[in-house]
Write an enzyme that holds these catalytic residues in place. Structure first.
Site, mmCIF file in Angstrom:
data_model
loop_
_atom_site.group_PDB
_atom_site.id
_atom_site.type_symbol
_atom_site.label_atom_id
_atom_site.label_comp_id
_atom_site.label_asym_id
_atom_site.label_seq_id
_atom_site.Cartn_x
_atom_site.Cartn_y
_atom_site.Cartn_z
ATOM 1 N N HIS A 85 0.850 -1.194 0.000
ATOM 2 C CA HIS A 85 0.000 0.000 0.000
ATOM 3 C C HIS A 85 0.879 1.234 0.000
ATOM 4 O O HIS A 85 1.923 1.248 0.629
ATOM 5 C CB HIS A 85 -0.900 0.024 1.248
ATOM 6 N N ASP B 203 -7.988 -5.291 -0.151
ATOM 7 C CA ASP B 203 -8.459 -6.166 -1.229
ATOM 8 C C ASP B 203 -8.078 -7.628 -1.038
ATOM 9 O O ASP B 203 -8.521 -8.483 -1.803
ATOM 10 C CB ASP B 203 -7.883 -5.669 -2.564
HETATM 11 C C1 SDX Z 1 -6.221 0.027 -2.990
HETATM 12 O O1 SDX Z 1 -4.477 4.593 -2.122
HETATM 13 C C2 SDX Z 1 -5.398 3.950 -1.482
HETATM 14 O O2 SDX Z 1 -5.764 4.303 -0.391
HETATM 15 C C3 SDX Z 1 -5.945 2.733 -2.213
HETATM 16 C C4 SDX Z 1 -6.971 1.884 -1.456
HETATM 17 C C5 SDX Z 1 -8.263 2.662 -1.193
HETATM 18 O O3 SDX Z 1 -8.983 2.287 -0.261
HETATM 19 O O4 SDX Z 1 -8.584 3.571 -2.010
HETATM 20 O O5 SDX Z 1 -6.411 1.467 -0.224
HETATM 21 C C6 SDX Z 1 -7.369 0.642 -2.270
HETATM 22 O O6 SDX Z 1 -5.967 0.386 -4.106
HETATM 23 C C7 SDX Z 1 -5.354 -0.964 -2.254
HETATM 24 C C8 SDX Z 1 -4.156 -1.448 -3.121
HETATM 25 C C9 SDX Z 1 -4.661 -2.558 -4.055
HETATM 26 N N1 SDX Z 1 -3.593 -2.938 -5.014
HETATM 27 C C10 SDX Z 1 -2.958 -4.114 -4.916
HETATM 28 O O7 SDX Z 1 -3.139 -4.915 -4.003
HETATM 29 C C11 SDX Z 1 -1.983 -4.381 -6.065
HETATM 30 C C12 SDX Z 1 -0.668 -4.923 -5.518
HETATM 31 N N2 SDX Z 1 0.033 -3.834 -4.775
HETATM 32 C C13 SDX Z 1 0.871 -2.972 -5.488
HETATM 33 O O8 SDX Z 1 0.931 -2.946 -6.834
HETATM 34 C C14 SDX Z 1 1.452 -1.803 -4.710
HETATM 35 O O9 SDX Z 1 1.740 -2.245 -3.451
HETATM 36 C C15 SDX Z 1 0.597 -0.556 -4.636
HETATM 37 C C16 SDX Z 1 0.166 -0.090 -5.987
HETATM 38 C C17 SDX Z 1 -0.612 -0.791 -3.808
HETATM 39 C C18 SDX Z 1 1.443 0.545 -3.975
HETATM 40 O O10 SDX Z 1 2.469 0.835 -4.834
HETATM 41 P P1 SDX Z 1 3.585 1.916 -4.460
HETATM 42 O O11 SDX Z 1 3.276 2.614 -3.205
HETATM 43 O O12 SDX Z 1 3.843 2.739 -5.679
HETATM 44 O O13 SDX Z 1 4.809 1.010 -4.124
HETATM 45 P P2 SDX Z 1 5.883 0.538 -5.167
HETATM 46 O O14 SDX Z 1 5.189 -0.003 -6.389
HETATM 47 O O15 SDX Z 1 6.881 1.624 -5.333
HETATM 48 O O16 SDX Z 1 6.516 -0.711 -4.385
HETATM 49 C C19 SDX Z 1 7.573 -0.506 -3.449
HETATM 50 C C20 SDX Z 1 8.390 -1.792 -3.518
HETATM 51 C C21 SDX Z 1 8.807 -2.152 -4.950
HETATM 52 O O17 SDX Z 1 9.974 -2.953 -4.841
HETATM 53 P P3 SDX Z 1 11.451 -2.186 -4.988
HETATM 54 O O18 SDX Z 1 11.398 -1.387 -6.269
HETATM 55 O O19 SDX Z 1 11.588 -1.325 -3.747
HETATM 56 O O20 SDX Z 1 12.457 -3.330 -5.030
HETATM 57 O O21 SDX Z 1 7.552 -2.901 -3.081
HETATM 58 C C22 SDX Z 1 7.381 -3.807 -4.158
HETATM 59 C C23 SDX Z 1 7.717 -3.057 -5.429
HETATM 60 O O22 SDX Z 1 8.164 -3.965 -6.435
HETATM 61 N N3 SDX Z 1 5.972 -4.201 -4.118
HETATM 62 C C24 SDX Z 1 5.523 -5.438 -4.307
HETATM 63 C C25 SDX Z 1 4.138 -5.359 -4.127
HETATM 64 N N4 SDX Z 1 3.782 -4.092 -3.853
HETATM 65 C C26 SDX Z 1 4.930 -3.375 -3.848
HETATM 66 N N5 SDX Z 1 6.183 -6.586 -4.602
HETATM 67 C C27 SDX Z 1 5.384 -7.698 -4.709
HETATM 68 N N6 SDX Z 1 4.029 -7.708 -4.537
HETATM 69 C C28 SDX Z 1 3.384 -6.553 -4.246
HETATM 70 N N7 SDX Z 1 2.070 -6.561 -4.085
#
Ligand code: SDX
Length: 437
Positions: free
Chosen positions: A315, A372
Protein backbone atom coordinates in the site's frame (compact mmCIF):
# COMPACT_ATOMS: atom_id res chain seq x y z
CA UNK A 1 -21.57 20.17 4.26
CA UNK A 2 -18.65 21.45 6.33
CA UNK A 3 -15.91 23.23 4.43
CA UNK A 4 -12.34 22.30 5.24
CA UNK A 5 -11.26 23.89 8.54
CA UNK A 6 -9.59 27.27 7.98
CA UNK A 7 -7.46 26.68 11.10
CA UNK A 8 -5.07 24.53 9.06
CA UNK A 9 -2.38 27.06 8.21
CA UNK A 10 1.22 28.16 8.93
CA UNK A 11 1.81 27.26 12.57
CA UNK A 12 5.09 25.34 12.55
CA UNK A 13 7.29 28.12 11.13
CA UNK A 14 9.06 28.10 7.78
CA UNK A 15 11.70 26.20 5.82
CA UNK A 16 14.44 28.08 3.93
CA UNK A 17 15.24 27.10 0.35
CA UNK A 18 18.39 28.38 -1.40
CA UNK A 19 18.39 28.00 -5.19
CA UNK A 20 19.51 29.86 -8.29
CA UNK A 21 21.37 32.30 -6.03
CA UNK A 22 18.12 33.14 -4.27
CA UNK A 23 16.74 32.29 -0.86
CA UNK A 24 13.08 31.91 0.05
CA UNK A 25 11.30 31.13 3.32
CA UNK A 26 8.43 28.70 2.66
CA UNK A 27 5.64 28.46 5.26
CA UNK A 28 5.01 25.10 6.93
CA UNK A 29 1.34 24.12 7.26
CA UNK A 30 0.35 21.96 10.24
CA UNK A 31 -2.60 19.56 9.99
CA UNK A 32 -4.93 18.48 12.81
CA UNK A 33 -3.24 15.04 12.55
CA UNK A 34 -0.30 13.78 10.47
CA UNK A 35 2.68 15.28 8.67
CA UNK A 36 3.43 18.99 8.43
CA UNK A 37 3.52 20.24 4.82
CA UNK A 38 5.73 22.81 3.11
CA UNK A 39 3.60 25.29 1.16
CA UNK A 40 5.60 25.64 -2.08
CA UNK A 41 3.18 28.13 -3.65
CA UNK A 42 5.71 30.93 -3.92
CA UNK A 43 8.72 28.75 -4.89
CA UNK A 44 8.43 29.26 -8.72
CA UNK A 45 7.98 33.04 -8.42
CA UNK A 46 10.84 33.52 -5.92
CA UNK A 47 13.33 30.96 -7.36
CA UNK A 48 11.97 29.74 -10.72
CA UNK A 49 11.90 26.21 -9.28
CA UNK A 50 9.10 23.63 -9.64
CA UNK A 51 8.98 20.42 -7.56
CA UNK A 52 8.98 16.86 -8.96
CA UNK A 53 7.06 14.00 -7.30
CA UNK A 54 5.83 11.29 -9.72
CA UNK A 55 2.83 9.48 -8.21
CA UNK A 56 2.47 12.25 -5.61
CA UNK A 57 4.21 10.11 -3.00
CA UNK A 58 4.92 13.15 -0.78
CA UNK A 59 2.60 15.82 -2.16
CA UNK A 60 -0.64 17.05 -0.60
CA UNK A 61 -3.14 18.06 -3.29
CA UNK A 62 -5.69 19.69 -0.98
CA UNK A 63 -6.83 20.26 2.59
CA UNK A 64 -9.54 17.85 3.69
CA UNK A 65 -11.44 17.11 6.90
CA UNK A 66 -13.03 13.86 5.75
CA UNK A 67 -10.63 10.94 6.35
CA UNK A 68 -7.28 10.50 8.05
CA UNK A 69 -4.85 7.58 7.68
CA UNK A 70 -1.78 6.96 9.83
CA UNK A 71 0.10 4.51 7.59
CA UNK A 72 2.76 3.66 10.16
CA UNK A 73 0.30 2.91 12.95
CA UNK A 74 -2.39 1.37 10.72
CA UNK A 75 -5.03 3.90 11.79
CA UNK A 76 -8.06 4.94 9.66
CA UNK A 77 -10.51 7.63 10.84
CA UNK A 78 -13.69 8.79 9.07
CA UNK A 79 -14.37 12.32 10.37
CA UNK A 80 -12.32 11.37 13.45
CA UNK A 81 -14.17 8.11 14.22
CA UNK A 82 -11.93 4.97 14.18
CA UNK A 83 -12.88 2.52 11.42
CA UNK A 84 -13.15 -0.41 13.85
CA UNK A 85 -15.77 1.45 15.93
CA UNK A 86 -17.79 2.40 12.84
CA UNK A 87 -17.50 -1.19 11.55
CA UNK A 88 -18.88 -2.48 14.85
CA UNK A 89 -21.57 0.11 15.59
CA UNK A 90 -22.64 1.89 12.40
CA UNK A 91 -24.28 1.16 9.03
CA UNK A 92 -23.10 2.07 5.54
CA UNK A 93 -25.84 4.65 5.04
CA UNK A 94 -25.04 6.30 8.39
CA UNK A 95 -21.33 6.35 7.41
CA UNK A 96 -22.28 7.93 4.06
CA UNK A 97 -24.13 10.68 5.97
CA UNK A 98 -21.12 11.14 8.30
CA UNK A 99 -18.64 11.42 5.39
CA UNK A 100 -20.83 13.92 3.53
CA UNK A 101 -21.93 16.06 6.50
CA UNK A 102 -19.05 15.78 8.96
CA UNK A 103 -21.17 14.65 11.94
CA UNK A 104 -23.12 11.50 12.83
CA UNK A 105 -26.86 12.07 12.21
CA UNK A 106 -29.43 12.16 15.00
CA UNK A 107 -32.51 9.94 14.58
CA UNK A 108 -34.48 12.60 12.67
CA UNK A 109 -31.59 13.41 10.31
CA UNK A 110 -30.96 9.70 9.65
CA UNK A 111 -34.65 9.10 8.98
CA UNK A 112 -34.74 11.97 6.47
CA UNK A 113 -31.51 10.84 4.78
CA UNK A 114 -32.75 7.24 4.52
CA UNK A 115 -36.07 8.49 3.07
CA UNK A 116 -34.32 10.76 0.53
CA UNK A 117 -32.01 7.98 -0.63
CA UNK A 118 -34.82 5.41 -0.80
CA UNK A 119 -36.91 7.76 -2.95
CA UNK A 120 -34.21 8.43 -5.53
CA UNK A 121 -33.26 4.84 -6.34
CA UNK A 122 -35.15 4.55 -9.64
CA UNK A 123 -33.62 5.16 -13.07
CA UNK A 124 -35.09 6.94 -16.09
CA UNK A 125 -36.50 4.26 -18.41
CA UNK A 126 -34.13 5.49 -21.15
CA UNK A 127 -31.27 3.89 -19.18
CA UNK A 128 -32.42 0.54 -20.55
CA UNK A 129 -31.39 1.73 -24.01
CA UNK A 130 -27.82 2.32 -22.83
CA UNK A 131 -27.72 -1.03 -21.09
CA UNK A 132 -29.06 -2.79 -24.18
CA UNK A 133 -26.14 -1.41 -26.16
CA UNK A 134 -23.58 -3.40 -24.15
CA UNK A 135 -22.59 -6.95 -25.11
CA UNK A 136 -23.85 -9.47 -22.53
CA UNK A 137 -20.20 -10.30 -21.71
CA UNK A 138 -19.09 -6.67 -21.25
CA UNK A 139 -17.12 -6.20 -18.02
CA UNK A 140 -19.52 -4.72 -15.43
CA UNK A 141 -17.01 -1.95 -14.62
CA UNK A 142 -17.10 -0.87 -18.27
CA UNK A 143 -20.91 -0.79 -18.09
CA UNK A 144 -20.80 1.10 -14.77
CA UNK A 145 -18.52 3.82 -16.16
CA UNK A 146 -20.83 4.28 -19.13
CA UNK A 147 -24.08 4.19 -17.19
CA UNK A 148 -22.94 6.61 -14.47
CA UNK A 149 -21.45 8.96 -17.07
CA UNK A 150 -24.80 8.93 -18.88
CA UNK A 151 -26.48 10.22 -15.69
CA UNK A 152 -24.91 13.57 -16.57
CA UNK A 153 -27.23 13.64 -19.59
CA UNK A 154 -30.29 13.43 -17.33
CA UNK A 155 -29.17 15.92 -14.70
CA UNK A 156 -27.11 18.65 -16.26
CA UNK A 157 -28.63 21.87 -17.51
CA UNK A 158 -30.52 22.80 -14.36
CA UNK A 159 -27.72 21.83 -11.95
CA UNK A 160 -26.67 24.93 -9.99
CA UNK A 161 -23.41 24.11 -8.14
CA UNK A 162 -23.77 27.26 -6.04
CA UNK A 163 -26.98 25.97 -4.49
CA UNK A 164 -26.15 23.73 -1.47
CA UNK A 165 -29.47 21.90 -1.85
CA UNK A 166 -28.69 21.10 -5.51
CA UNK A 167 -25.27 19.79 -4.46
CA UNK A 168 -26.86 17.71 -1.72
CA UNK A 169 -29.38 16.27 -4.16
CA UNK A 170 -26.60 15.33 -6.59
CA UNK A 171 -24.98 13.33 -3.79
CA UNK A 172 -28.29 11.74 -2.75
CA UNK A 173 -29.09 10.74 -6.36
CA UNK A 174 -25.63 9.22 -6.84
CA UNK A 175 -25.63 7.22 -3.60
CA UNK A 176 -29.23 6.13 -4.26
CA UNK A 177 -28.85 5.12 -7.90
CA UNK A 178 -25.44 3.45 -8.01
CA UNK A 179 -26.76 0.16 -6.50
CA UNK A 180 -29.67 0.19 -8.98
CA UNK A 181 -27.23 0.71 -11.87
CA UNK A 182 -24.80 -1.92 -10.52
CA UNK A 183 -27.55 -4.52 -10.18
CA UNK A 184 -28.83 -3.65 -13.68
CA UNK A 185 -25.34 -4.26 -15.12
CA UNK A 186 -25.21 -7.68 -13.45
CA UNK A 187 -28.69 -8.66 -14.64
CA UNK A 188 -27.84 -7.53 -18.18
CA UNK A 189 -24.86 -9.89 -18.14
CA UNK A 190 -27.13 -12.70 -16.89
CA UNK A 191 -29.85 -11.99 -19.46
CA UNK A 192 -32.36 -11.44 -16.65
CA UNK A 193 -35.11 -8.77 -16.66
CA UNK A 194 -34.24 -5.74 -14.52
CA UNK A 195 -35.65 -5.43 -11.01
CA UNK A 196 -37.06 -2.21 -9.60
CA UNK A 197 -35.72 -1.05 -6.20
CA UNK A 198 -37.95 -1.89 -3.23
CA UNK A 199 -38.11 1.27 -1.10
CA UNK A 200 -39.31 -0.68 1.92
CA UNK A 201 -36.00 -2.56 2.15
CA UNK A 202 -32.84 -1.28 3.88
CA UNK A 203 -30.06 -0.06 1.52
CA UNK A 204 -28.06 -3.30 1.24
CA UNK A 205 -31.09 -5.63 1.26
CA UNK A 206 -32.57 -3.50 -1.52
CA UNK A 207 -29.38 -3.95 -3.55
CA UNK A 208 -29.22 -7.73 -2.97
CA UNK A 209 -32.89 -7.99 -3.97
CA UNK A 210 -32.22 -6.09 -7.23
CA UNK A 211 -29.20 -8.31 -7.87
CA UNK A 212 -30.56 -11.78 -7.21
CA UNK A 213 -34.38 -11.82 -7.20
CA UNK A 214 -35.67 -13.83 -10.19
CA UNK A 215 -39.30 -13.82 -11.49
CA UNK A 216 -39.73 -17.53 -10.90
CA UNK A 217 -39.45 -17.42 -7.11
CA UNK A 218 -39.28 -14.90 -4.27
CA UNK A 219 -35.79 -14.16 -2.94
CA UNK A 220 -35.16 -15.07 0.71
CA UNK A 221 -32.71 -12.42 1.89
CA UNK A 222 -30.02 -13.81 4.20
CA UNK A 223 -29.35 -11.40 7.12
CA UNK A 224 -25.77 -12.70 7.42
CA UNK A 225 -25.07 -11.77 3.79
CA UNK A 226 -26.69 -8.33 4.15
CA UNK A 227 -24.75 -7.56 7.34
CA UNK A 228 -21.47 -8.72 5.77
CA UNK A 229 -22.00 -6.58 2.67
CA UNK A 230 -23.01 -3.55 4.76
CA UNK A 231 -19.79 -3.95 6.73
CA UNK A 232 -17.70 -4.28 3.55
CA UNK A 233 -19.34 -1.11 2.23
CA UNK A 234 -18.41 0.75 5.46
CA UNK A 235 -14.78 -0.39 5.13
CA UNK A 236 -14.56 0.69 1.47
CA UNK A 237 -16.45 4.00 1.80
CA UNK A 238 -13.50 6.40 1.79
CA UNK A 239 -9.71 6.52 1.98
CA UNK A 240 -8.29 10.07 1.73
CA UNK A 241 -6.76 11.09 -1.63
CA UNK A 242 -6.41 7.63 -3.23
CA UNK A 243 -6.12 7.47 -7.02
CA UNK A 244 -9.85 7.38 -7.77
CA UNK A 245 -10.77 10.09 -5.24
CA UNK A 246 -7.97 12.29 -6.57
CA UNK A 247 -9.38 11.69 -10.05
CA UNK A 248 -12.85 12.78 -8.93
CA UNK A 249 -11.32 15.93 -7.41
CA UNK A 250 -9.25 16.71 -10.51
CA UNK A 251 -12.28 16.34 -12.79
CA UNK A 252 -14.38 18.28 -10.25
CA UNK A 253 -11.81 21.09 -10.27
CA UNK A 254 -12.78 21.89 -13.88
CA UNK A 255 -16.42 22.43 -12.89
CA UNK A 256 -17.53 19.23 -14.63
CA UNK A 257 -20.91 17.65 -13.93
CA UNK A 258 -20.74 15.64 -10.63
CA UNK A 259 -21.98 12.46 -12.32
CA UNK A 260 -19.17 12.78 -14.88
CA UNK A 261 -16.77 13.20 -11.95
CA UNK A 262 -18.00 9.95 -10.38
CA UNK A 263 -17.75 8.14 -13.73
CA UNK A 264 -14.08 9.20 -13.86
CA UNK A 265 -13.59 7.85 -10.33
CA UNK A 266 -15.08 4.49 -11.40
CA UNK A 267 -12.68 4.38 -14.34
CA UNK A 268 -9.68 5.05 -12.09
CA UNK A 269 -10.84 2.51 -9.48
CA UNK A 270 -11.00 -0.27 -12.11
CA UNK A 271 -7.21 -0.59 -12.42
CA UNK A 272 -5.68 -3.75 -10.81
CA UNK A 273 -3.24 -1.55 -8.86
CA UNK A 274 -6.27 0.06 -7.17
CA UNK A 275 -9.82 -1.22 -6.72
CA UNK A 276 -9.43 -3.86 -9.43
CA UNK A 277 -7.09 -5.72 -7.05
CA UNK A 278 -9.97 -7.54 -5.29
CA UNK A 279 -10.89 -9.28 -8.55
CA UNK A 280 -7.18 -9.92 -9.28
CA UNK A 281 -6.65 -11.43 -5.79
CA UNK A 282 -9.32 -14.06 -6.30
CA UNK A 283 -7.89 -14.96 -9.72
CA UNK A 284 -4.42 -15.17 -8.14
CA UNK A 285 -5.63 -17.40 -5.28
CA UNK A 286 -7.45 -19.66 -7.74
CA UNK A 287 -4.29 -19.88 -9.88
CA UNK A 288 -2.17 -20.79 -6.81
CA UNK A 289 -4.80 -23.40 -6.05
CA UNK A 290 -3.43 -25.03 -2.91
CA UNK A 291 -1.19 -24.16 0.05
CA UNK A 292 1.66 -26.25 -1.40
CA UNK A 293 2.03 -23.74 -4.28
CA UNK A 294 2.26 -20.73 -1.94
CA UNK A 295 6.06 -20.56 -1.76
CA UNK A 296 6.44 -20.51 -5.55
CA UNK A 297 3.98 -17.60 -5.70
CA UNK A 298 6.04 -15.76 -3.08
CA UNK A 299 9.22 -16.43 -5.09
CA UNK A 300 7.57 -15.15 -8.29
CA UNK A 301 6.38 -11.98 -6.52
CA UNK A 302 9.97 -11.32 -5.39
CA UNK A 303 11.39 -11.82 -8.87
CA UNK A 304 11.28 -8.44 -10.64
CA UNK A 305 11.60 -10.19 -14.00
CA UNK A 306 8.37 -12.10 -13.44
CA UNK A 307 6.21 -8.99 -13.60
CA UNK A 308 4.02 -10.78 -11.01
CA UNK A 309 2.93 -9.00 -7.85
CA UNK A 310 1.14 -10.43 -4.84
CA UNK A 311 -2.26 -8.84 -5.45
CA UNK A 312 -3.91 -7.53 -2.29
CA UNK A 313 -0.49 -6.84 -0.76
CA UNK A 314 1.29 -3.53 -0.26
CA UNK A 315 0.00 0.00 0.00
CA UNK A 316 1.21 3.51 -0.77
CA UNK A 317 0.30 4.74 2.71
CA UNK A 318 -0.01 1.74 5.03
CA UNK A 319 3.42 0.50 6.11
CA UNK A 320 1.66 -1.61 8.72
CA UNK A 321 -1.46 -3.77 8.60
CA UNK A 322 -4.34 -2.10 6.73
CA UNK A 323 -6.90 -1.93 9.58
CA UNK A 324 -9.62 -2.82 7.09
CA UNK A 325 -7.80 -6.03 6.10
CA UNK A 326 -7.69 -7.12 9.76
CA UNK A 327 -11.47 -6.63 10.13
CA UNK A 328 -12.20 -8.37 6.82
CA UNK A 329 -9.95 -11.32 7.71
CA UNK A 330 -11.94 -11.87 10.92
CA UNK A 331 -15.19 -11.43 8.96
CA UNK A 332 -14.11 -14.10 6.48
CA UNK A 333 -14.05 -16.83 9.11
CA UNK A 334 -17.35 -15.68 10.66
CA UNK A 335 -19.29 -15.28 7.40
CA UNK A 336 -18.09 -18.57 5.88
CA UNK A 337 -18.92 -20.39 9.13
CA UNK A 338 -22.39 -18.79 9.40
CA UNK A 339 -23.10 -19.59 5.76
CA UNK A 340 -21.71 -23.09 6.17
CA UNK A 341 -19.14 -22.60 3.41
CA UNK A 342 -15.72 -24.24 3.40
CA UNK A 343 -13.73 -22.30 0.78
CA UNK A 344 -10.23 -23.74 0.19
CA UNK A 345 -9.14 -20.33 -1.13
CA UNK A 346 -9.33 -18.97 2.44
CA UNK A 347 -6.71 -21.50 3.49
CA UNK A 348 -4.55 -20.50 0.51
CA UNK A 349 -4.92 -16.80 1.42
CA UNK A 350 -3.99 -17.41 5.04
CA UNK A 351 -0.93 -19.51 4.14
CA UNK A 352 0.12 -16.86 1.57
CA UNK A 353 -0.18 -14.08 4.18
CA UNK A 354 1.73 -16.15 6.75
CA UNK A 355 4.59 -16.88 4.30
CA UNK A 356 4.83 -13.29 3.03
CA UNK A 357 4.87 -11.77 6.52
CA UNK A 358 7.85 -13.99 7.40
CA UNK A 359 9.75 -13.24 4.18
CA UNK A 360 12.46 -10.56 4.29
CA UNK A 361 11.46 -9.13 0.89
CA UNK A 362 7.99 -8.22 2.19
CA UNK A 363 9.15 -7.33 5.71
CA UNK A 364 11.85 -4.92 4.48
CA UNK A 365 9.41 -3.21 2.09
CA UNK A 366 6.67 -3.16 4.77
CA UNK A 367 4.25 -4.97 2.48
CA UNK A 368 1.13 -6.12 4.35
CA UNK A 369 -2.27 -7.39 3.23
CA UNK A 370 -4.51 -4.50 2.14
CA UNK A 371 -8.27 -4.09 1.96
CA UNK A 372 -8.46 -6.17 -1.23
CA UNK A 373 -6.70 -9.29 0.05
CA UNK A 374 -9.61 -11.02 1.82
CA UNK A 375 -12.66 -9.12 0.57
CA UNK A 376 -13.10 -11.27 -2.56
CA UNK A 377 -13.48 -14.42 -0.46
CA UNK A 378 -16.50 -12.88 1.26
CA UNK A 379 -18.00 -11.56 -1.98
CA UNK A 380 -17.63 -15.09 -3.42
CA UNK A 381 -19.42 -16.54 -0.36
CA UNK A 382 -22.25 -14.05 -1.02
CA UNK A 383 -22.48 -15.46 -4.58
CA UNK A 384 -21.27 -12.21 -6.11
CA UNK A 385 -19.36 -13.06 -9.32
CA UNK A 386 -15.66 -12.14 -9.46
CA UNK A 387 -16.15 -9.55 -12.19
CA UNK A 388 -18.58 -7.69 -9.91
CA UNK A 389 -16.08 -7.36 -7.02
CA UNK A 390 -14.77 -3.95 -8.08
CA UNK A 391 -18.34 -2.82 -8.72
CA UNK A 392 -18.98 -3.54 -5.00
CA UNK A 393 -15.98 -1.34 -4.19
CA UNK A 394 -17.40 1.41 -6.43
CA UNK A 395 -20.84 1.31 -4.75
CA UNK A 396 -19.20 1.90 -1.37
CA UNK A 397 -16.62 4.44 -2.56
CA UNK A 398 -19.36 6.55 -4.17
CA UNK A 399 -20.08 7.86 -0.65
CA UNK A 400 -16.47 9.00 -0.26
CA UNK A 401 -16.22 10.38 -3.80
CA UNK A 402 -19.37 12.46 -3.28
CA UNK A 403 -18.14 13.67 0.13
CA UNK A 404 -14.89 14.88 -1.47
CA UNK A 405 -16.75 16.51 -4.38
CA UNK A 406 -19.01 18.34 -1.90
CA UNK A 407 -16.02 19.43 0.23
CA UNK A 408 -14.19 20.65 -2.87
CA UNK A 409 -17.15 22.83 -3.95
CA UNK A 410 -16.90 24.93 -0.77
CA UNK A 411 -13.07 24.89 -0.49
CA UNK A 412 -11.84 28.54 -0.29
CA UNK A 413 -8.67 27.42 -2.11
CA UNK A 414 -10.63 25.69 -4.91
CA UNK A 415 -8.79 26.00 -8.24
CA UNK A 416 -8.42 23.92 -11.38
CA UNK A 417 -5.83 21.17 -11.00
CA UNK A 418 -2.98 21.56 -13.51
CA UNK A 419 0.33 19.82 -12.59
CA UNK A 420 3.65 20.92 -14.16
CA UNK A 421 6.25 18.57 -15.77
CA UNK A 422 9.94 18.04 -16.38
CA UNK A 423 10.18 18.41 -20.16
CA UNK A 424 12.58 15.86 -21.67
CA UNK A 425 11.72 16.33 -25.35
CA UNK A 426 13.57 17.99 -28.23
CA UNK A 427 14.81 21.59 -28.08
CA UNK A 428 13.22 24.09 -30.51
CA UNK A 429 13.72 23.19 -34.21
CA UNK A 430 12.38 24.25 -37.63
CA UNK A 431 9.91 22.28 -39.73
CA UNK A 432 11.57 20.30 -42.56
CA UNK A 433 9.86 19.51 -45.89
CA UNK A 434 9.37 15.79 -46.47
CA UNK A 435 11.97 15.61 -49.25
CA UNK A 436 14.58 17.01 -46.84
CA UNK A 437 13.98 14.47 -43.96
C1 SDX B 1 -6.22 0.03 -2.99
O1 SDX B 1 -4.48 4.59 -2.12
C2 SDX B 1 -5.40 3.95 -1.48
O2 SDX B 1 -5.76 4.30 -0.39
C3 SDX B 1 -5.95 2.73 -2.21
C4 SDX B 1 -6.97 1.88 -1.46
C5 SDX B 1 -8.26 2.66 -1.19
O3 SDX B 1 -8.98 2.29 -0.26
O4 SDX B 1 -8.58 3.57 -2.01
O5 SDX B 1 -6.41 1.47 -0.22
C6 SDX B 1 -7.37 0.64 -2.27
O6 SDX B 1 -5.97 0.39 -4.11
C7 SDX B 1 -5.35 -0.96 -2.25
C8 SDX B 1 -4.16 -1.45 -3.12
C9 SDX B 1 -4.66 -2.56 -4.06
N1 SDX B 1 -3.59 -2.94 -5.01
C10 SDX B 1 -2.96 -4.11 -4.92
O7 SDX B 1 -3.14 -4.92 -4.00
C11 SDX B 1 -1.98 -4.38 -6.07
C12 SDX B 1 -0.67 -4.92 -5.52
N2 SDX B 1 0.03 -3.83 -4.78
C13 SDX B 1 0.87 -2.97 -5.49
O8 SDX B 1 0.93 -2.95 -6.83
C14 SDX B 1 1.45 -1.80 -4.71
O9 SDX B 1 1.74 -2.25 -3.45
C15 SDX B 1 0.60 -0.56 -4.64
C16 SDX B 1 0.17 -0.09 -5.99
C17 SDX B 1 -0.61 -0.79 -3.81
C18 SDX B 1 1.44 0.55 -3.97
O10 SDX B 1 2.47 0.84 -4.83
P1 SDX B 1 3.59 1.92 -4.46
O11 SDX B 1 3.28 2.61 -3.21
O12 SDX B 1 3.84 2.74 -5.68
O13 SDX B 1 4.81 1.01 -4.12
P2 SDX B 1 5.88 0.54 -5.17
O14 SDX B 1 5.19 0.00 -6.39
O15 SDX B 1 6.88 1.62 -5.33
O16 SDX B 1 6.52 -0.71 -4.39
C19 SDX B 1 7.57 -0.51 -3.45
C20 SDX B 1 8.39 -1.79 -3.52
C21 SDX B 1 8.81 -2.15 -4.95
O17 SDX B 1 9.97 -2.95 -4.84
P3 SDX B 1 11.45 -2.19 -4.99
O18 SDX B 1 11.40 -1.39 -6.27
O19 SDX B 1 11.59 -1.33 -3.75
O20 SDX B 1 12.46 -3.33 -5.03
O21 SDX B 1 7.55 -2.90 -3.08
C22 SDX B 1 7.38 -3.81 -4.16
C23 SDX B 1 7.72 -3.06 -5.43
O22 SDX B 1 8.16 -3.97 -6.44
N3 SDX B 1 5.97 -4.20 -4.12
C24 SDX B 1 5.52 -5.44 -4.31
C25 SDX B 1 4.14 -5.36 -4.13
N4 SDX B 1 3.78 -4.09 -3.85
C26 SDX B 1 4.93 -3.38 -3.85
N5 SDX B 1 6.18 -6.59 -4.60
C27 SDX B 1 5.38 -7.70 -4.71
N6 SDX B 1 4.03 -7.71 -4.54
C28 SDX B 1 3.38 -6.55 -4.25
N7 SDX B 1 2.07 -6.56 -4.08
Amino acid sequence: MSATPSNVGPKAGTVAVQAAGKSVELPILSPTLGNDCVDIGKLPKETGLFTYDPGFTATASCKSAITYIDGDEGVLLYRGYPIDQLAKESSFLEVAYLLMNGELPDARQMGEFDHDVAHHTMLHEAFKNFLGGFRHDAHPMAMLVGMIGSMASFYHNDLDYDDPEERRMAAIRMIAKVPTIAAACYRHSMGWPLRFPRNNLPYVDRFLHMMFEVPSEPLVLNPVAAKALDLLFILHADHEQNASTSTVRLVGSTGANPYACIASGVAALWGPAHGGANEAVLKMLAEIGTAKNVQSAIDRAKDKESGFRLMGFGHRVYKNFDPRAKIIREMCHKVLEELGIDDPLLEVAMRLEEAALKDDYFVQRKLYPNVDFYSGIIYKALKIPTEMFTVMFAIARTAGWMAHWLEQQTDPEFKIGRPRQIYTGSGIRDYMAVDKR
